[in-house]
Design a protein around this motif. Structure first.
Motif, PDB file in Angstrom:
ATOM      1  N   THR A 166      39.016  27.255 -47.627  1.00 31.62           N
ATOM      2  CA  THR A 166      37.596  27.057 -47.924  1.00 31.62           C
ATOM      3  C   THR A 166      36.783  27.387 -46.677  1.00 31.62           C
ATOM      4  O   THR A 166      37.327  27.417 -45.559  1.00 31.62           O
ATOM      5  N   PRO A 167      35.485  27.626 -46.820  1.00 30.41           N
ATOM      6  CA  PRO A 167      34.636  27.835 -45.637  1.00 30.41           C
ATOM      7  C   PRO A 167      34.705  26.659 -44.658  1.00 30.41           C
ATOM      8  O   PRO A 167      34.663  26.848 -43.442  1.00 30.41           O
ATOM      9  N   LEU A 168      34.817  25.432 -45.207  1.00 21.95           N
ATOM     10  CA  LEU A 168      34.920  24.251 -44.350  1.00 21.95           C
ATOM     11  C   LEU A 168      36.205  24.306 -43.524  1.00 21.95           C
ATOM     12  O   LEU A 168      36.198  24.009 -42.325  1.00 21.95           O
ATOM     13  N   ASP A 169      37.308  24.696 -44.150  1.00 20.49           N
ATOM     14  CA  ASP A 169      38.563  24.866 -43.412  1.00 20.49           C
ATOM     15  C   ASP A 169      38.371  25.826 -42.247  1.00 20.49           C
ATOM     16  O   ASP A 169      38.890  25.615 -41.144  1.00 20.49           O
ATOM     17  N   GLY A 170      37.626  26.901 -42.491  1.00 20.04           N
ATOM     18  CA  GLY A 170      37.397  27.910 -41.473  1.00 20.04           C
ATOM     19  C   GLY A 170      36.629  27.366 -40.287  1.00 20.04           C
ATOM     20  O   GLY A 170      36.940  27.667 -39.127  1.00 20.04           O
ATOM     21  N   ARG A 171      35.619  26.532 -40.562  1.00 17.59           N
ATOM     22  CA  ARG A 171      34.828  25.949 -39.472  1.00 17.59           C
ATOM     23  C   ARG A 171      35.658  24.957 -38.666  1.00 17.59           C
ATOM     24  O   ARG A 171      35.538  24.890 -37.441  1.00 17.59           O
ATOM     25  N   ILE A 172      36.510  24.207 -39.368  1.00 17.99           N
ATOM     26  CA  ILE A 172      37.390  23.267 -38.662  1.00 17.99           C
ATOM     27  C   ILE A 172      38.359  24.039 -37.769  1.00 17.99           C
ATOM     28  O   ILE A 172      38.560  23.679 -36.592  1.00 17.99           O
ATOM     29  N   LYS A 173      38.967  25.084 -38.296  1.00 19.15           N
ATOM     30  CA  LYS A 173      39.897  25.888 -37.510  1.00 19.15           C
ATOM     31  C   LYS A 173      39.213  26.444 -36.270  1.00 19.15           C
ATOM     32  O   LYS A 173      39.764  26.366 -35.149  1.00 19.15           O
ATOM     33  N   GLU A 174      38.026  26.977 -36.448  1.00 22.30           N
ATOM     34  CA  GLU A 174      37.293  27.575 -35.331  1.00 22.30           C
ATOM     35  C   GLU A 174      36.989  26.526 -34.255  1.00 22.30           C
ATOM     36  O   GLU A 174      37.146  26.775 -33.055  1.00 22.30           O
ATOM     37  N   ALA A 175      36.571  25.336 -34.691  1.00 21.11           N
ATOM     38  CA  ALA A 175      36.252  24.270 -33.741  1.00 21.11           C
ATOM     39  C   ALA A 175      37.475  23.839 -32.951  1.00 21.11           C
ATOM     40  O   ALA A 175      37.405  23.625 -31.732  1.00 21.11           O
ATOM     41  N   ILE A 176      38.608  23.707 -33.634  1.00 24.89           N
ATOM     42  CA  ILE A 176      39.831  23.282 -32.952  1.00 24.89           C
ATOM     43  C   ILE A 176      40.323  24.358 -31.990  1.00 24.89           C
ATOM     44  O   ILE A 176      40.716  24.054 -30.853  1.00 24.89           O
ATOM     45  N   LEU A 177      40.283  25.617 -32.397  1.00 25.09           N
ATOM     46  CA  LEU A 177      40.723  26.691 -31.506  1.00 25.09           C
ATOM     47  C   LEU A 177      39.840  26.777 -30.262  1.00 25.09           C
ATOM     48  O   LEU A 177      40.319  27.112 -29.172  1.00 25.09           O
ATOM     49  N   ASP A 178      38.568  26.465 -30.424  1.00 23.06           N
ATOM     50  CA  ASP A 178      37.649  26.503 -29.291  1.00 23.06           C
ATOM     51  C   ASP A 178      37.910  25.372 -28.301  1.00 23.06           C
ATOM     52  O   ASP A 178      37.587  25.493 -27.120  1.00 23.06           O
ATOM     53  N   ASN A 179      38.481  24.275 -28.778  1.00 23.36           N
ATOM     54  CA  ASN A 179      38.544  23.078 -27.942  1.00 23.36           C
ATOM     55  C   ASN A 179      39.932  22.540 -27.640  1.00 23.36           C
ATOM     56  O   ASN A 179      40.100  21.819 -26.663  1.00 23.36           O
ATOM     57  N   LEU A 180      40.917  22.875 -28.450  1.00 25.46           N
ATOM     58  CA  LEU A 180      42.251  22.332 -28.222  1.00 25.46           C
ATOM     59  C   LEU A 180      42.897  22.946 -26.998  1.00 25.46           C
ATOM     60  O   LEU A 180      43.526  22.249 -26.199  1.00 25.46           O
ATOM     61  N   LYS A 181      42.738  24.262 -26.826  1.00 25.61           N
ATOM     62  CA  LYS A 181      43.328  24.987 -25.699  1.00 25.61           C
ATOM     63  C   LYS A 181      44.816  24.664 -25.620  1.00 25.61           C
ATOM     64  O   LYS A 181      45.530  24.775 -26.584  1.00 25.61           O
ATOM     65  N   GLY A 182      45.282  24.206 -24.466  1.00 26.35           N
ATOM     66  CA  GLY A 182      46.711  23.923 -24.326  1.00 26.35           C
ATOM     67  C   GLY A 182      47.059  22.465 -24.512  1.00 26.35           C
ATOM     68  O   GLY A 182      48.185  22.041 -24.217  1.00 26.35           O
ATOM     69  N   ASP A 183      46.097  21.661 -24.961  1.00 28.17           N
ATOM     70  CA  ASP A 183      46.335  20.225 -25.085  1.00 28.17           C
ATOM     71  C   ASP A 183      47.241  19.883 -26.262  1.00 28.17           C
ATOM     72  O   ASP A 183      47.336  20.633 -27.231  1.00 28.17           O
ATOM     73  N   ASP A 184      47.884  18.744 -26.164  1.00 29.17           N
ATOM     74  CA  ASP A 184      48.651  18.199 -27.272  1.00 29.17           C
ATOM     75  C   ASP A 184      47.671  17.714 -28.341  1.00 29.17           C
ATOM     76  O   ASP A 184      46.752  16.944 -28.044  1.00 29.17           O
ATOM     77  N   PHE A 185      47.860  18.149 -29.583  1.00 35.00           N
ATOM     78  CA  PHE A 185      46.896  17.824 -30.634  1.00 35.00           C
ATOM     79  C   PHE A 185      46.779  16.320 -30.852  1.00 35.00           C
ATOM     80  O   PHE A 185      45.680  15.785 -31.018  1.00 35.00           O
ATOM     81  N   LYS A 186      47.918  15.638 -30.846  1.00 34.88           N
ATOM     82  CA  LYS A 186      47.897  14.202 -31.110  1.00 34.88           C
ATOM     83  C   LYS A 186      47.063  13.464 -30.055  1.00 34.88           C
ATOM     84  O   LYS A 186      46.250  12.596 -30.378  1.00 34.88           O
ATOM     85  N   ASP A 187      47.249  13.843 -28.775  1.00 33.36           N
ATOM     86  CA  ASP A 187      46.463  13.236 -27.710  1.00 33.36           C
ATOM     87  C   ASP A 187      44.990  13.601 -27.851  1.00 33.36           C
ATOM     88  O   ASP A 187      44.100  12.763 -27.674  1.00 33.36           O
ATOM     89  N   PHE A 188      44.746  14.864 -28.161  1.00 36.80           N
ATOM     90  CA  PHE A 188      43.378  15.354 -28.370  1.00 36.80           C
ATOM     91  C   PHE A 188      42.703  14.577 -29.502  1.00 36.80           C
ATOM     92  O   PHE A 188      41.559  14.130 -29.381  1.00 36.80           O
ATOM     93  N   TYR A 189      43.419  14.400 -30.592  1.00 37.79           N
ATOM     94  CA  TYR A 189      42.878  13.712 -31.760  1.00 37.79           C
ATOM     95  C   TYR A 189      42.532  12.257 -31.414  1.00 37.79           C
ATOM     96  O   TYR A 189      41.463  11.746 -31.758  1.00 37.79           O
ATOM     97  N   GLU A 190      43.445  11.598 -30.714  1.00 30.95           N
ATOM     98  CA  GLU A 190      43.232  10.191 -30.370  1.00 30.95           C
ATOM     99  C   GLU A 190      42.050  10.021 -29.421  1.00 30.95           C
ATOM    100  O   GLU A 190      41.201   9.150 -29.607  1.00 30.95           O
ATOM    101  N   SER A 191      42.002  10.868 -28.380  1.00 28.09           N
ATOM    102  CA  SER A 191      40.983  10.684 -27.345  1.00 28.09           C
ATOM    103  C   SER A 191      39.614  11.193 -27.775  1.00 28.09           C
ATOM    104  O   SER A 191      38.588  10.653 -27.350  1.00 28.09           O
ATOM    105  N   GLN A 192      39.574  12.224 -28.613  1.00 29.28           N
ATOM    106  CA  GLN A 192      38.295  12.813 -28.973  1.00 29.28           C
ATOM    107  C   GLN A 192      37.800  12.361 -30.348  1.00 29.28           C
ATOM    108  O   GLN A 192      36.662  11.915 -30.472  1.00 29.28           O
ATOM    109  N   ILE A 193      38.647  12.465 -31.347  1.00 30.85           N
ATOM    110  CA  ILE A 193      38.197  12.197 -32.718  1.00 30.85           C
ATOM    111  C   ILE A 193      38.272  10.708 -33.035  1.00 30.85           C
ATOM    112  O   ILE A 193      37.273  10.084 -33.403  1.00 30.85           O
ATOM    113  N   ALA A 194      39.461  10.120 -32.861  1.00 29.42           N
ATOM    114  CA  ALA A 194      39.630   8.710 -33.211  1.00 29.42           C
ATOM    115  C   ALA A 194      38.770   7.807 -32.333  1.00 29.42           C
ATOM    116  O   ALA A 194      38.154   6.851 -32.814  1.00 29.42           O
ATOM    117  N   GLU A 195      38.709   8.125 -31.041  1.00 27.26           N
ATOM    118  CA  GLU A 195      37.914   7.297 -30.138  1.00 27.26           C
ATOM    119  C   GLU A 195      36.425   7.412 -30.461  1.00 27.26           C
ATOM    120  O   GLU A 195      35.686   6.428 -30.429  1.00 27.26           O
TER     121      GLU A 195
END
Length: 528
Positions: free
Chosen positions: A206-235
């Motif tokens: 979906t277009p929404l999936d595309g925006r989510i993918k783009e946002a994550i690729l722009d910001n995840l870089k080499g980080d561990d997703f689980k750590d990224f998710y906890e520190s950025q999204i969950a927090e």
């Protein structure tokens, strides 16, 4: 309040781009390293131990950490926790007759017989709640002349509360939407902890999936997703959830847990002896920066090597009450603390006079008080920030230091972007970005940012000086710390509204510099 939260400006509308500021990886222990030899703007602690303190004797110094709680069983803290030797643990008797039963390692002014306060409202919310009852049947046309100023303040505060609650609700909706959409994408990928390549290979449905993918690729870089998710999204979600449901909620009042009269600032003896409380992350992190065990070859190294940490709980997840601040300061001073770390603050005050009296008491007992400047990127020469060293009666606390936060690199980004500042209200700056320290449960460590991290660097330095030069007074220690800063003779970047401006670092604080342990100890040696 605990300023240990998501300090990023998150544009979390799913139509907008998502921008996260990830902490750059820094050298371990960078706050204690040296600018010339290590290329990071630390405070030269390790250099001081190696060149100035080797073979020298020291005395233990008690540092009171007024905060949200301390994990006294952490592997890097348990050896440096203060023990009240006049108290017999667990016997239910006030053995030392100081008014606090079984206060073996400190005291919890947020506790009661059945537990402890974790979440609280902000002081603004408390003030609006109080005045809403007072002016329930009053309008601008019917208010008595003698009450007009108070009524006008109430209307102003209520308007501000409604505005901030509206912003919090909007942010919560935005991050909730992003979180839900991201959770759906992760489910489609089919991995609990997807890699950057997994997101690159994901085919949006979906277009929404595309925006989510783009946002994550722009910001995840080499980080561990689980750590990224906890520190950025969950927090981030937790922060705004707490704002809406607790901090700005006029109907929320947990104080019955404590069982005191919260409006009686003269009441001294309440609470319990649980210095950890329900959320000891912030206070444990602060404690590790000051005094994490330097002898055990594990974890991290605190600034000071002969310190005992006294845990005093006065700061919930919300704004601290002036009554608790005052009592915590008095408790620390009465029980031998020579340095008090206060990594909390707020924009409103309920009973400043009570805090002033406690500060004056601590000053009279030769205690140095170290306060974090705050994390709103505000000029606190102009904006209100409590507690403060300025008394209502016009005097100023002589043994008080206010601390701003600096980063590791000596360039235009030296000032931490979130740090408050003030040419007359902030005394010094100290490392407060990507500081790794102790956090509760299972002997963990974590990097955190904030003036909350900078203040304990200075508290650790103050304790180090008082440990090796015990004849120095609190006022002398403050003078030494301020005179021995490394001056910053260049401009730094600072946000003014939506614009980035370049200003002299010298305009950010009284001293125009970063504290330095090596310089401070050399100067201390010259005092008689």
């Amino acid at each position: 309040m605990n300023k240990n939260f998501l300090r990023r400006v998150l544009s979390l509308s799913l139509v907008a781009s998502i921008s996260f500021i990830a902490n750059a990886q820094q050298k371990p222990n960078w706050q204690n390293l040296d600018l010339k030899t290590d290329s990071v703007f630390g405070i030269s602690t390790e250099k001081a131990y190696k060149e100035l303190l080797k073979g020298k004797k020291s005395v233990p110094v008690i540092v009171a950490v007024l905060d949200g709680g301390v994990d006294l069983n952490h592997e890097d803290l348990k050896r440096v926790i203060w023990t009240n030797k006049k108290e017999i643990a667990g016997n239910g008797i006030d053995d030392d007759k100081n008014g606090y039963v079984d206060d073996v390692h400190g005291w919890n002014f947020l506790g009661g017989p059945k537990g402890s306060v974790e979440f609280e409202v902000l002081e603004l919310t408390r003030l609006v709640r109080r005045d809403a009852a007072r002016f329930a049947n009053v309008t601008a046309s019917t208010v008595a002349p003698k009450d007009k100023d108070a009524y006008d303040t109430f209307i102003k505060n209520r308007t501000e509360l409604e505005k901030e609650l509206g912003t919090a609700k909007s942010n919560l909706a935005g991050i909730s939407g992003f979180k839900n959409a991201l959770d759906a994408v992760v489910k489609k990928i089919g991995k609990e902890n997807p890699t950057l390549d997994d997101f690159k290979n994901f085919k949006p449905q979906t277009p929404l999936d595309g925006r989510i993918k783009e946002a994550i690729l722009d910001n995840l870089k080499g980080d561990d997703f689980k750590d990224f998710y906890e520190s950025q999204i969950a927090e981030g979600y937790k922060y705004y959830y707490n704002q809406v449901n607790y901090n700005y909620n006029l109907d929320y009042d947990p104080r019955s847990i404590v069982g005191d009269d919260p409006n009686n600032s003269k009441e001294r003896f309440y609470g319990n002896n649980d210095i950890k409380g329900p959320d000891a992350l912030h206070g444990s992190h602060v404690s590790g920066i000051i005094a994490a065990d330097r002898t055990n070859n594990i974890g991290i190294k605190g600034v000071a090597d002969n310190v005992l940490i006294m845990g005093v709980r006065n700061t919930p997840n919300g704004d601290e009450r002036d009554k608790d601040v005052a009592n915590a300061i008095r408790y620390a001073a009465d029980n031998g603390a020579k340095v008090i770390n206060m990594s909390f603050g707020k924009a409103y005050s309920w009973d400043k006079a009570a805090v002033d009296e406690a500060v004056k008491y601590a000053v009279s007992k030769d205690v140095l008080l170290v306060h974090a400047a705050g994390n709103e990127n505000q000029d606190i020469d102009v904006e209100k920030n409590f507690p403060t060293n300025k008394y209502l009666d016009g005097g100023v606390a002589s043994s008080w230091i206010t601390v701003g936060a600096s980063g590791p690199l000596d360039g235009d980004q030296l000032k931490a972007p979130f740090s408050n500042y003030g040419k007359t209200s902030v005394d010094v700056f100290a490392p407060g970005v990507s500081i790794k320290s102790t956090v509760p449960d299972n002997n963990q460590y974590k990097e955190e940012d904030g003036t909350s991290m900078a203040a304990p660097v200075v508290s650790g330095l103050a304790a180090l000086i008082r440990s090796y030069y015990p004849k120095l007074t609190a006022v002398q220690v403050k003078e030494i710390i301020m005179k021995s800063v490394v001056k910053v003779n260049h401009n730094v970047s600072n946000m003014k509204g939506a614009d980035t401006v370049s200003i002299p670092f010298a305009d950010l604080c009284v001293t125009g510099g970063i504290v330095n342990a090596y310089n401070a100890l050399k100067l201390a040696a010259t005092y008689k």
